[in-house]
Design a protein around this motif. Sequence first.
Motif, PDB file in Angstrom:
ATOM      1  N   LYS A 135      -9.985   9.940 -52.624  1.00  0.00           N
ATOM      2  CA  LYS A 135     -10.884   9.012 -53.305  1.00  0.00           C
ATOM      3  C   LYS A 135     -12.034   9.732 -54.004  1.00  0.00           C
ATOM      4  N   TYR A 136     -12.239  10.997 -53.646  1.00  0.00           N
ATOM      5  CA  TYR A 136     -13.285  11.768 -54.311  1.00  0.00           C
ATOM      6  C   TYR A 136     -12.888  12.146 -55.736  1.00  0.00           C
ATOM      7  N   LEU A 137     -11.628  11.970 -56.080  1.00  0.00           N
ATOM      8  CA  LEU A 137     -11.189  12.235 -57.447  1.00  0.00           C
ATOM      9  C   LEU A 137     -11.572  11.060 -58.326  1.00  0.00           C
ATOM     10  N   LYS A 138     -12.375  11.314 -59.328  1.00  0.00           N
ATOM     11  CA  LYS A 138     -12.846  10.254 -60.214  1.00  0.00           C
ATOM     12  C   LYS A 138     -11.674   9.635 -60.972  1.00  0.00           C
ATOM     13  N   GLY A 139     -11.580   8.310 -60.897  1.00  0.00           N
ATOM     14  CA  GLY A 139     -10.538   7.613 -61.639  1.00  0.00           C
ATOM     15  C   GLY A 139      -9.187   7.608 -60.977  1.00  0.00           C
ATOM     16  N   TYR A 140      -9.086   8.199 -59.782  1.00  0.00           N
ATOM     17  CA  TYR A 140      -7.789   8.267 -59.094  1.00  0.00           C
ATOM     18  C   TYR A 140      -7.626   7.053 -58.194  1.00  0.00           C
ATOM     19  N   GLN A 141      -6.476   6.430 -58.235  1.00  0.00           N
ATOM     20  CA  GLN A 141      -6.189   5.262 -57.421  1.00  0.00           C
ATOM     21  C   GLN A 141      -5.051   5.582 -56.452  1.00  0.00           C
ATOM     22  N   PRO A 142      -5.352   6.012 -55.234  1.00  0.00           N
ATOM     23  CA  PRO A 142      -4.302   6.432 -54.296  1.00  0.00           C
ATOM     24  C   PRO A 142      -3.271   5.357 -53.993  1.00  0.00           C
ATOM     25  N   GLU A 143      -3.669   4.057 -54.102  1.00  0.00           N
ATOM     26  CA  GLU A 143      -2.736   3.015 -53.715  1.00  0.00           C
ATOM     27  C   GLU A 143      -1.497   2.954 -54.606  1.00  0.00           C
ATOM     28  N   ILE A 144      -1.564   3.511 -55.815  1.00  0.00           N
ATOM     29  CA  ILE A 144      -0.380   3.470 -56.681  1.00  0.00           C
ATOM     30  C   ILE A 144       0.739   4.335 -56.109  1.00  0.00           C
ATOM     31  N   LEU A 145       0.396   5.223 -55.201  1.00  0.00           N
ATOM     32  CA  LEU A 145       1.406   6.097 -54.617  1.00  0.00           C
ATOM     33  C   LEU A 145       2.109   5.465 -53.428  1.00  0.00           C
ATOM     34  N   SER A 146       1.624   4.321 -52.962  1.00  0.00           N
ATOM     35  CA  SER A 146       2.166   3.739 -51.742  1.00  0.00           C
ATOM     36  C   SER A 146       3.369   2.840 -51.992  1.00  0.00           C
ATOM     37  N   ASP A 147       3.445   2.245 -53.165  1.00  0.00           N
ATOM     38  CA  ASP A 147       4.496   1.284 -53.442  1.00  0.00           C
ATOM     39  C   ASP A 147       5.846   1.965 -53.528  1.00  0.00           C
ATOM     40  N   GLY A 148       6.770   1.519 -52.666  1.00  0.00           N
ATOM     41  CA  GLY A 148       8.142   1.989 -52.742  1.00  0.00           C
ATOM     42  C   GLY A 148       8.408   3.330 -52.100  1.00  0.00           C
ATOM     43  N   LEU A 149       7.378   4.023 -51.584  1.00  0.00           N
ATOM     44  CA  LEU A 149       7.573   5.323 -50.967  1.00  0.00           C
ATOM     45  C   LEU A 149       7.543   5.193 -49.449  1.00  0.00           C
ATOM     46  N   GLY A 150       8.382   5.952 -48.780  1.00  0.00           N
ATOM     47  CA  GLY A 150       8.294   6.036 -47.334  1.00  0.00           C
ATOM     48  C   GLY A 150       7.155   6.960 -46.933  1.00  0.00           C
ATOM     49  N   SER A 151       6.967   7.095 -45.631  1.00  0.00           N
ATOM     50  CA  SER A 151       5.876   7.939 -45.131  1.00  0.00           C
ATOM     51  C   SER A 151       6.033   9.384 -45.580  1.00  0.00           C
ATOM     52  N   TYR A 152       7.262   9.910 -45.536  1.00  0.00           N
ATOM     53  CA  TYR A 152       7.466  11.300 -45.926  1.00  0.00           C
ATOM     54  C   TYR A 152       7.236  11.496 -47.422  1.00  0.00           C
ATOM     55  N   GLY A 153       7.621  10.512 -48.223  1.00  0.00           N
ATOM     56  CA  GLY A 153       7.368  10.595 -49.658  1.00  0.00           C
ATOM     57  C   GLY A 153       5.889  10.598 -49.962  1.00  0.00           C
ATOM     58  N   ARG A 154       5.124   9.701 -49.304  1.00  0.00           N
ATOM     59  CA  ARG A 154       3.668   9.667 -49.511  1.00  0.00           C
ATOM     60  C   ARG A 154       3.030  10.972 -49.052  1.00  0.00           C
ATOM     61  N   LEU A 155       3.524  11.516 -47.934  1.00  0.00           N
ATOM     62  CA  LEU A 155       2.977  12.772 -47.425  1.00  0.00           C
ATOM     63  C   LEU A 155       3.151  13.886 -48.462  1.00  0.00           C
ATOM     64  N   PHE A 156       4.318  13.963 -49.076  1.00  0.00           N
ATOM     65  CA  PHE A 156       4.576  15.015 -50.054  1.00  0.00           C
ATOM     66  C   PHE A 156       3.688  14.848 -51.285  1.00  0.00           C
ATOM     67  N   VAL A 157       3.587  13.629 -51.806  1.00  0.00           N
ATOM     68  CA  VAL A 157       2.783  13.402 -53.013  1.00  0.00           C
ATOM     69  C   VAL A 157       1.317  13.687 -52.745  1.00  0.00           C
ATOM     70  N   ARG A 158       0.810  13.228 -51.639  1.00  0.00           N
ATOM     71  CA  ARG A 158      -0.614  13.471 -51.348  1.00  0.00           C
ATOM     72  C   ARG A 158      -0.874  14.949 -51.064  1.00  0.00           C
ATOM     73  N   PHE A 159       0.097  15.606 -50.481  1.00  0.00           N
ATOM     74  CA  PHE A 159      -0.002  17.061 -50.309  1.00  0.00           C
ATOM     75  C   PHE A 159      -0.171  17.744 -51.659  1.00  0.00           C
ATOM     76  N   LEU A 160       0.607  17.332 -52.656  1.00  0.00           N
ATOM     77  CA  LEU A 160       0.513  17.955 -53.980  1.00  0.00           C
ATOM     78  C   LEU A 160      -0.854  17.716 -54.614  1.00  0.00           C
ATOM     79  N   TRP A 161      -1.374  16.494 -54.510  1.00  0.00           N
ATOM     80  CA  TRP A 161      -2.696  16.209 -55.073  1.00  0.00           C
ATOM     81  C   TRP A 161      -3.764  17.071 -54.403  1.00  0.00           C
ATOM     82  N   ILE A 162      -3.721  17.155 -53.092  1.00  0.00           N
ATOM     83  CA  ILE A 162      -4.716  17.950 -52.370  1.00  0.00           C
ATOM     84  C   ILE A 162      -4.553  19.431 -52.691  1.00  0.00           C
ATOM     85  N   LEU A 163      -3.310  19.875 -52.799  1.00  0.00           N
ATOM     86  CA  LEU A 163      -3.049  21.271 -53.160  1.00  0.00           C
ATOM     87  C   LEU A 163      -3.687  21.626 -54.493  1.00  0.00           C
TER      88      LEU A 163
END
Length: 371
Positions: free
Chosen positions: A219-247
């Motif tokens: 949420k510290y990323l200006k203009g970023y909406q994390p909830e768009i990553l939740s739709d249709g993804l399982g837990s492992y999918g969300r984990l991978f995508v959020r890992f990439l953003w944090i990376l």
Amino acid sequence: MQDNLGNTPVYEVGNVAEYMECIRRHHLEGCISRGEDRAYPHLSAAAFRRNSSLDIRKMVGAFERHIGNSLTEMQRKHFLAFSQHYGLPTNLLDFTFSPLISLYFSCGGEPGDNGYVYFIKKDRLIDISENLELINSVILSRFLFAPEELEDLFRGITDVFLKEEAYIFEFLEEIDRLTGSCPGNESIQLELYKLRKNRNAYSIDQLDKLLASMKKRLKYLKGYQPEILSDGLGSYGRLFVRFLWILIFFVRHDGPFSVPFYFTYEPANITNRVSNQSSIFLYQLYGINEIRQEIQPDFRLKISNKTEILEELDCLGINEQFVFNDYDHIASYIKKKYLKLSDERAQTVLNLKRMSRPCLREEAEETDQQP
């Protein structure tokens, strides 16, 4: 350069029989493999061996502009693999389903250098052969927004984690390693510690607190909406995508990163070489800030006695003519074969001459002694 292969099990073999026995003993039949003629500190696609600054897309595009009017429809569809075949450095790394082909490639180069064959388990692989539009793009940046066309890839990621419990803990260790290098990730590190300590991350529900902590950090990323990553993804999918953003945004890191799976691409038979080598490509992820995926094999074999092994492989039909199957290599194989035969014949004649000389001398001495 740090050796990323240091923790990979390694055994030495000196002939084809030992090689095949080692494959059987360590259950490497369920692997793809790659042979290299000497030791390198990293397994890496050609595009990243010098540095990470090569613009692969522009380079491949320039190649296509020069030769595009001579391409078949199949070659155009698989143009990244076609470019690799003709020597352009890409993010594809050649592997094979055939361990004997890998053994052949490990026996190239200097005869005195040890070769190596690297093995990766097939249950780590996610096939993207049907997604040609993805193969010809930079997949990593598209993962950030989890578009619908990546649905099969996210399903593949989930399948990998569900196949083997150890893979999720490998991934958590990598997230811990990377996030620990930068302040502000303490809440993520705390959740990682709990999961790894209790060894309960294999239960998907146990990831919720970690995912929430990662979402809060993003949420510290200006203009970023994390909830768009939740739709249709399982837990492992969300984990991978959020890992990439944090990376990309919250880690002081611009080098390789590890994930316990690899995207693979089986090209169409654009040349006979692809078929004869039982080729499969690893698509090495790369993207923003020169980051790229690290390729960590599950097993490696050190190969000695290269010359003898090549002779054994030739008897099995694995040779330059078969492996490359083009005019240049067929001619090269035939030339080497007949030059070797010529040398052997010449040596035989020389040996016969040496053997006959004492007889000739004895005959001459007998002749001299006659009245």
